[in-house]
Design an enzyme around this catalytic site. Structure first.
Site, short mmCIF file in Angstrom:
data_model
loop_
_atom_site.label_atom_id
_atom_site.label_comp_id
_atom_site.label_asym_id
_atom_site.label_seq_id
_atom_site.Cartn_x
_atom_site.Cartn_y
_atom_site.Cartn_z
N ARG A 165 1.20 -1.01 13.25
CA ARG A 165 1.71 0.71 14.55
C ARG A 165 0.27 0.59 15.52
O ARG A 165 -0.76 1.47 15.30
CB ARG A 165 1.71 2.04 14.01
CG ARG A 165 2.64 2.35 12.99
CD ARG A 165 2.36 2.68 11.63
NE ARG A 165 3.01 4.42 12.50
CZ ARG A 165 2.50 5.67 12.30
NH1 ARG A 165 1.77 6.05 11.04
NH2 ARG A 165 3.51 6.76 13.24
N ARG B 228 -2.95 3.53 15.86
CA ARG B 228 -3.72 2.95 15.00
C ARG B 228 -4.73 3.05 16.37
O ARG B 228 -5.97 3.42 16.03
CB ARG B 228 -3.65 1.91 13.94
CG ARG B 228 -3.11 1.79 13.42
CD ARG B 228 -3.34 2.65 11.83
NE ARG B 228 -2.62 3.03 10.33
CZ ARG B 228 -1.79 3.98 10.36
NH1 ARG B 228 -2.29 5.22 11.43
NH2 ARG B 228 -0.71 3.75 9.50
N CYS C 37 0.48 -1.05 0.03
CA CYS C 37 -0.10 0.22 -0.48
C CYS C 37 0.81 1.32 -0.36
O CYS C 37 1.73 1.37 -0.57
CB CYS C 37 -1.03 0.23 1.12
SG CYS C 37 -0.58 -0.29 3.07
N SER C 38 0.76 2.52 1.11
CA SER C 38 2.00 3.16 0.45
C SER C 38 2.88 3.21 1.93
O SER C 38 3.84 3.36 1.24
CB SER C 38 0.91 4.43 1.30
OG SER C 38 -0.20 4.91 0.63
N ASP C 39 2.42 2.09 3.05
CA ASP C 39 3.40 2.79 4.26
C ASP C 39 4.22 1.21 4.35
O ASP C 39 5.01 0.77 5.27
CB ASP C 39 2.97 3.26 5.52
CG ASP C 39 2.73 4.89 5.28
OD1 ASP C 39 4.15 5.10 4.95
OD2 ASP C 39 1.88 5.01 5.44
N TRP D 10 2.10 -1.07 6.16
CA TRP D 10 1.99 -1.69 7.66
C TRP D 10 0.13 -2.12 8.05
O TRP D 10 0.18 -2.09 8.88
CB TRP D 10 2.71 -1.30 8.43
CG TRP D 10 2.60 0.19 8.60
CD1 TRP D 10 1.62 1.11 8.56
CD2 TRP D 10 3.85 0.81 8.54
NE1 TRP D 10 1.57 2.23 8.39
CE2 TRP D 10 2.77 2.63 8.84
CE3 TRP D 10 5.08 1.00 9.32
CZ2 TRP D 10 4.05 3.55 8.71
CZ3 TRP D 10 5.74 2.17 8.96
CH2 TRP D 10 5.09 3.80 8.99
N ASP D 11 -0.31 -1.50 7.00
CA ASP D 11 -1.80 -1.39 6.98
C ASP D 11 -2.97 -2.79 6.27
O ASP D 11 -2.83 -4.11 6.77
CB ASP D 11 -2.77 -0.09 7.03
CG ASP D 11 -2.47 0.75 8.90
OD1 ASP D 11 -2.10 0.25 9.79
OD2 ASP D 11 -1.92 2.09 8.07
N ARG D 12 -2.61 -1.80 4.90
CA ARG D 12 -3.52 -2.56 3.75
C ARG D 12 -2.45 -4.44 3.76
O ARG D 12 -3.09 -4.80 3.46
CB ARG D 12 -4.15 -1.93 2.77
CG ARG D 12 -5.19 -1.19 3.35
CD ARG D 12 -5.25 -0.05 2.30
NE ARG D 12 -4.03 1.24 1.81
CZ ARG D 12 -4.00 2.55 1.67
NH1 ARG D 12 -5.06 2.68 0.83
NH2 ARG D 12 -3.44 2.96 1.56
#
Length: 730
Positions: free
Chosen positions: A593, A597, A551-553, A555-557
């Site tokens: 995070r 988050r 995704c962008s970083d 660590w989420d999606r």
């Protein structure tokens, strides 16, 4: 630093809307108000209804609407615009969120209370912390309703209506003095008195530090009930105790679900207000909003008691990243004794060797990040292409956002593998890095099929990121697919809308249940996660090729999709132990995070988002589609939604492995120790049949089911409420 308090003069109609006004159904509520306040427009009932309906459908647009209307009163002329704004505001304030937002606009009370509705000079900002409004008499909202009623009922224009409305407001406010509430400074590390109080279910290391006898506590569940009792605050929880026998009949569910027992880590927001009883006695109300959608009201008669309670709750639940050691996980572990079994659940080298990563495969278990020098948010053990040199890997780390280079998450026996990373920083001009492109070719590993790269973001978002220096892979030999999964802000908005849909239910009203659930977009997001996981599963299991996701970083999606795909492909992770190992590997060690988050140990910020809760519901939907494929039950998933935020375990404190290893692990317990020491019977699926079958998920929302045990955990389902009515009637 906190944003400065916004006052009346911070908002004006022209500057607030920076974009061209949209037309039709796509127009935001702010754009509709902008059009309504235009010189030649007419504010009639259909237009007001249209604005109010938009607010009901899109509650996140309420702040813009309220501030636009409040800003209209800053203008010295023409007065007709003020009356238009007042008429719209009068109807809009039937929405509770609009009421709350209006209270936040500093100076609005004085503006409405002075003729002709405008301040002669900009009011000075209050010192931090912000002081409450005057609530010793009628509230500003009630006063505004009365002002609007004068204008609406008399249908007047010009200064006559202005004078009459101003007089009505002045009368309604009375001569009460302004209420003051001086907050105590937060003292996370202070030595607090320990009270000799014990209660059932008290945990090792838990001590009561604050007690307030006989405040009135209210649980705002329909029907609204006010309860008498006492408030206890320990380092672990806030518990409102009521006398035995109080919670019976239609309130029995409050005790069964422990509605009034709140672990401090679950506190999301504290707010306060002052009210005056019919007898003229001032009371203070502390509103507590939790991360599991509880809304509790604690009533106290003395402002000094409110200050003590507020300071204790904030200091013990949200001390900030610099005071992690004051959280309950540390004294709890000291009382129990630290154990390594849960913390050592995942041995990365052993886990990758289980997948077949040996000297004879194209992938290498690398120590390059053993000191977290290559990427401080990655785990210390990485699997990388054997053909990539250290110099090349460092060059790729410089090109990928936050140094999160492509690294392997999972591998099949024939080395078809899943890789994860962050976005490349190619910028607006699209300048790739040769080392990055070479590394992706190494991951492709000579396959005739082009390398699948799933960019989990919406296409538009990926292009917007290019403006900020980000980008995506437009390399030869790569096949780019966009996943259309919204970012953390979209997930948070969908989550909040789902909670609002639950709150708005009423057995005596038709309501808009199905529309509200659909408009939340929550199940759109889950469907998109499943769709992206299917791309990965098909590429690896059917085509026997490799796949890269980001995704962008990263660590989420990325963590959501990688772990869902691994549950589909590897039956090892479908066991209870395997699920915990998967969470530790793909979320904890790879830098999801948790502190940021889920606001674990700190106040929620703009980065607050229930990514992990959403993933748990993804797993819940998987257990419904494949009821015999998983060893664990939905009860375990529900238990995790609570324990991840209680601050009792070190597992979810901090934002990455490095931070946890240095500051948390040596001094706290792992949640996995508790679960694996003897899994509760309700956590185990009696229908479980181990199978090597690859799971193919259906992303169709028609197959999804509302996770009622989660969404209705602390509110009475209308179905249950109706059953109680029937029993009483019988």
């Amino acid at each position: 630093p906190p944003a400065p308090t916004k006052g009346l003069f911070d908002f004006d109609v022209e500057s607030t809307l920076s974009r061209k006004v949209a037309q039709g159904a796509d127009a935001t509520v702010g754009e509709r108000i902008f059009e309504a306040l235009a010189a030649r427009s007419t504010v009639d009932f259909p237009k007001i209804t249209e604005i109010c309906e938009r607010v009901a459908q899109e509650p996140q647009e309420v702040p813009e609407a309220v501030r636009l209307l409040a800003g209209a009163f800053n203008e010295r002329e023409p007065p007709r615009r003020k009356f238009k704004a007042l008429t719209i505001m009068n109807e809009l304030l039937y929405d509770p969120k609009a009421c709350h937002e209006l209270r936040q606009v500093f100076g609005v009370r004085d503006a409405f209370g002075s003729y002709p509705f405008s301040l002669p000079v900009a009011a000075a900002r209050p010192a931090e912390p912000r002081q409450p409004r005057d609530t010793s008499s009628a509230s500003v909202l009630g006063a505004l309703w009365q002002v609007g009623s004068v204008v609406k009922d008399n249908l007047k224009t010009g200064w006559t209506a202005a004078q009459e409305a101003a007089e009505q407001l002045t009368t309604s406010q009375g001569s009460g003095t302004r209420c003051e509430f001086q907050k105590l400074p937060m003292r996370p590390t202070a030595d607090r008195p320990t009270l000799d109080i014990r209660f059932e279910d008290m945990l090792p290391g838990e001590k009561v530090h604050a007690l307030r006898d006989q405040p009135g506590g209210a649980a705002p569940q329909k029907p609204f009930r006010e309860l008498q009792g006492r408030l206890l605050i320990s380092r672990y929880r806030m518990r409102f105790q009521v006398p035995k026998g109080t919670l019976k009949d239609n309130l029995a569910w409050v005790a069964e679900r422990q509605l009034l027992d709140v672990p401090l880590g679950l506190v999301e927001k504290l707010d306060f207000e002052s009210t005056t009883s019919e007898a003229g006695v001032q009371q203070w109300r502390l509103n507590i909003i939790t991360k599991d959608f509880r809304h509790l009201v604690i009533m106290v008669s003395e402002v000094k008691d409110l200050a003590v309670v507020e300071e204790a709750l904030v200091a013990l639940s949200q001390p900030g990243a610099n005071f992690t050691q004051v959280l309950f996980a540390f004294p709890h572990a000291a009382a129990v004794g630290t154990r390594e079994d849960g913390w050592s659940l995942l041995d990365p080298r052993r886990e990758f060797e289980r997948m077949g990563i040996t000297e004879s495969c194209p992938w290498l278990i690398s120590p390059i990040n053993s000191e977290y020098e290559l990427c401080d948010t990655y785990p210390s053990t990485l699997v990388l292409p054997r053909s990539c040199s250290r110099e090349q890997l460092r060059a790729v780390a410089g090109f990928r956002k936050r140094g999160r280079i492509p690294t392997m998450s999972w591998c099949s026996k024939d080395f078809a593998s899943l890789w994860r990373c962050s976005q490349p920083m190619e910028g607006l001009l699209g300048q790739p890095d040769p080392s990055d492109e070479k590394m992706l070719h190494a991951i492709r590993n000579g396959k005739a099929q082009s390398l699948l790269v799933v960019d989990l973001r919406p296409r538009k978002a990926a292009y917007v990121n290019k403006v900020g220096g980000g980008g995506f892979e437009s390399y030869d030999g790569c096949r780019l697919v966009f996943g259309n999964i919204d970012n953390v802000h979209g997930v948070r908005d969908a989550w909040k809308k789902m909670a609002q849909a639950m709150t708005g239910l009423n057995n005596d009203e038709v309501g808009s249940w199905f529309r509200d659930i659909a408009n939340s977009g929550w199940y759109d997001l889950i469907g998109n996660i499943f769709q992206c996981a299917n791309y990965v599963v098909h590429e690896i299991e059917t085509l026997r090729c490799n796949a890269v996701i980001h995704c962008s970083d990263g660590w989420d999606r990325t963590a959501q999709v990688s772990s869902v795909a691994m549950l589909c492909m590897d039956p090892h992770y479908r066991s209870l132990r395997g699920l915990l190992l998967l969470i530790q590997k793909e979320f904890c060690n790879f830098g999801h995070r948790f502190r940021t988050r889920l606001a674990n140990g700190e106040k929620p910020t703009s980065e607050y988002s229930p990514i992990f809760f959403q993933w748990l519901e993804c797993v819940y939907q998987m257990t419904l589609q494949f009821p015999t494929a998983f060893e664990f039950t939905a009860d375990l998933l529900l238990y995790l939604t609570r324990e991840v935020c209680t601050n009792r375990w070190g597992t979810f404190l901090g934002d990455c492995e490095k931070e946890r290893m240095e500051k948390v692990r040596p001094y706290t317990l792992s949640l996995w120790s508790s679960i694996l020491s003897g899994p509760a019977p309700e956590f185990l699926n009696a229908r479980y049949c181990p199978s090597e079958e690859v799971l193919r998920l259906s992303p169709c929302q028609a197959g999804f089911k509302l996770w009622e045990e989660y969404w209705f955990r602390f509110r009475l389902h209308p179905r249950d409420e109706l059953a109680e009515r029937c029993v009483k009637a019988f």
